[in-house]
Write an enzyme that holds these catalytic residues in place. Sequence first.
Site, PDB file in Angstrom:
ATOM      1  N   GLU A 160       0.813  -1.221   0.000  1.00 21.70           N
ATOM      2  CA  GLU A 160       0.000   0.000   0.000  1.00 21.70           C
ATOM      3  C   GLU A 160       0.851   1.278   0.000  1.00 21.70           C
ATOM      4  O   GLU A 160       0.774   2.117   0.901  1.00 21.70           O
ATOM      5  CB  GLU A 160      -0.951   0.005   1.198  1.00 21.70           C
ATOM      6  CG  GLU A 160      -2.026  -1.054   1.057  1.00 21.70           C
ATOM      7  CD  GLU A 160      -3.156  -0.948   2.071  1.00 21.70           C
ATOM      8  OE1 GLU A 160      -2.952  -0.323   3.114  1.00 21.70           O
ATOM      9  OE2 GLU A 160      -4.233  -1.489   1.798  1.00 21.70           O
ATOM     10  N   GLU A 206      -6.313  -7.843  -1.184  1.00 18.93           N
ATOM     11  CA  GLU A 206      -6.865  -7.980   0.170  1.00 18.93           C
ATOM     12  C   GLU A 206      -8.368  -7.773   0.050  1.00 18.93           C
ATOM     13  O   GLU A 206      -8.815  -6.761  -0.489  1.00 18.93           O
ATOM     14  CB  GLU A 206      -6.274  -6.930   1.108  1.00 18.93           C
ATOM     15  CG  GLU A 206      -4.784  -7.072   1.306  1.00 18.93           C
ATOM     16  CD  GLU A 206      -4.215  -6.050   2.286  1.00 18.93           C
ATOM     17  OE1 GLU A 206      -4.986  -5.408   3.015  1.00 18.93           O
ATOM     18  OE2 GLU A 206      -2.975  -5.900   2.300  1.00 18.93           O
TER      19      GLU A 206
HETATM   20  C1  GAL Z   1      -4.590  -2.907   4.628  1.00 21.01           C
HETATM   21  C2  GAL Z   1      -3.155  -3.335   4.834  1.00 21.01           C
HETATM   22  C3  GAL Z   1      -3.076  -4.641   5.605  1.00 21.01           C
HETATM   23  C4  GAL Z   1      -3.925  -4.554   6.819  1.00 21.01           C
HETATM   24  C5  GAL Z   1      -5.335  -4.260   6.388  1.00 21.01           C
HETATM   25  C6  GAL Z   1      -6.312  -4.226   7.532  1.00 21.01           C
HETATM   26  O1  GAL Z   1      -4.727  -1.579   4.363  1.00 21.01           O
HETATM   27  O2  GAL Z   1      -2.487  -3.501   3.614  1.00 21.01           O
HETATM   28  O3  GAL Z   1      -1.743  -4.892   5.951  1.00 21.01           O
HETATM   29  O4  GAL Z   1      -3.429  -3.578   7.648  1.00 21.01           O
HETATM   30  O5  GAL Z   1      -5.361  -3.018   5.762  1.00 21.01           O
HETATM   31  O6  GAL Z   1      -6.060  -3.237   8.434  1.00 21.01           O
END
Ligand code: GAL
Length: 656
Positions: A142, A299
């Site tokens: 990110e 994700e």
């Molecule tokens: C995303 C990040 C993950 C985790 C997730 C939930 O933004 O890439 O590592 O932090 O959020 O908080």
Amino acid sequence: MKIGVDYYPEQWDRALWEKDAEVMARTGVKLVRIGEFAWSRLEPREGEYDFGWLDEVIGIFSRYTIGTVLCTPTNCPPLWLYEKHPEMIQVGGDGRQIRTGIRGHRCINSPVFREYAKKINTQLIRRYAGNKAVAAWQIDNELEAYLCTCEVCRGKFREWLIEKYGSVECINQAHGNSVWSGEYSSITQVQPPTDYPKAWQNPALCLDWYRFTCDSTEDFVRDTMMTIRMEDAKVPITTNTWLCENTPDFYKLFEPLDFVSYDNYPPVRIPDDPEEFYSHAFHLDLMRGVKNKNFWVMEQLSGATGSWAPMSPAPKPGMIMGYALQAMVHGADTVMHFRWRTALTGAEMHWHGILDHSNTPNRRFLEFCELCRRVSQLGILDGTYIQSDIAILYSPEADAAFKIQPQTEGFYYFQQLKAFHAAFSHFGANIDVVSPEADLSRYKVVIAPSLYVYKKSVTENIYRFVVNGGTVVLTARSGAKDENNNCIMDTLPTVFKELVGAEVSEYDPIGSEKRIIRDFAGNEFECSQWCDILKLNTARAYAEYNDGDHRCMPAVSMNRYCSGVAYYVGTVCKSDFYESLASNLMMQTGIPKLKGLPRGMEVTTRTNGRDEYICFFNNSDKPAVMPLPKPMFSVINSAGKDRLELKPFEMDIVKK
Ligand code: GAL
């Protein structure tokens, strides 16, 4: 199409790895993403590398035919490195170093950081290059347009300005520094914007600073990509992105990379107000449009979220499956769920994965199993793509410039894009969200909200599209700024005046005040936020203000220009206006409409060039029924249907 999960072997007892792999394989998981935060495990002390555990993990998964997405671990440098080189820690807008011990605190411009990053990346990539189990590389995690103001960033920003403008005198000229005695007599006086309210800072400086930070992130990505390519010639490379406050310029960020990946956390609360934007299909279309090709979700929402904020409600029944399929039909070839199991330790222990802390099967896990089964039956969609007649243009520069100078209460750039997206979605249309510099020749209708900061190539692109017969819609604040983010001594919409055949004789930033406009057919719509009062040159009025000081003055215009048409919407309305306009535009340009879609029903059509598949997604918490225009074959149930009955968040896919 594949389902995967994000996995953190470094957070779990070794004994669990094999058990997890075994359950994942039985569930239908095809990929795991590993390693983006694991630097301290990979290089516990300077120059001492430990890949044994990673060899073991990759080996275990591969035995279960689960591939690995490996990440460069540079988001979290180990504490020994911060201790040795505290100068690589980011400095905030207050001039103070950010505290370490959390994550993401490295300055990506720091030469020391870059040197160490290159070393660990080279070791890692060399170790796994040619390993068949590695399906892709993810760079860092990110990445943002970091607003670091350390000495290195200051120096680089000054060099960047000199390279762009040539001299301090030219910077003064471009930034309009005669205001408030802001003129530099030496480049050393240039400072990045500080934490003071943006309102007191020079918008020209702020936009250049944003551009510089985007270039820095792009440079880091290119550099890492080169390191990967030097060692591993074949495996595709990506980085995962999201919509944060310091959004990088996605088009630049992904330019050197093989594919886009996105972190998709749709909100689980369904708003009571139907005017509130709910469908995140817009974001998925935005991601597909970055490279104009299918992308991955790296994700995906898996449970109640919470860490920096109190916990959100858990995804409702149907959402785990529905939102993954929604992403897929909008172009995600692979969806990776964050995360396999909820962490027991660390700041994110309440950001839930598929499995809860208990590690026993739960409702979400069962739904996830069902999702994997469903996806394995969707091979028919492999290789299909989305073809759209409609494009909405997203400009990272306009977005940044509006963040630098909010225009009026309630006026948000993204909301304008979303309002149009929602309106066309209401008629079941495919929509691309693309760069203002994209090739527009394939579209019939282009929506270009608030092209606020001038760019020659973009202006030419819009004119070219209309000259060649396209229909464009521009909105208030178009053409307001020159390329330096300064105002222009001309009537608005300046460079677009000729195209829209109208000019803004006066504007009124009404904010939360309400007005009424009336269109040519006598329909009335509420508007607020902004009122452009138009003087028509060659254009005709499409709608006029129907109350207040501006009664009977044109608010929306329509102009024939060469073989095309240009609309100008000088105010901001509610969804009924955008739906009415979208309906008219589709009718005039011959784009087919699906009528009678229940609220929340989303439609995406995918094709392989021969067959077409229409995907209906009930993005609501109420069951939905919908008659089909003719009997069609459901790919999901292998049955003919003349109407669809969908449970909340359920999807059906029919062959056209
Ligand atoms: C995303 C990040 C993950 C985790 C997730 C939930 O933004 O890439 O590592 O932090 O959020 O908080």
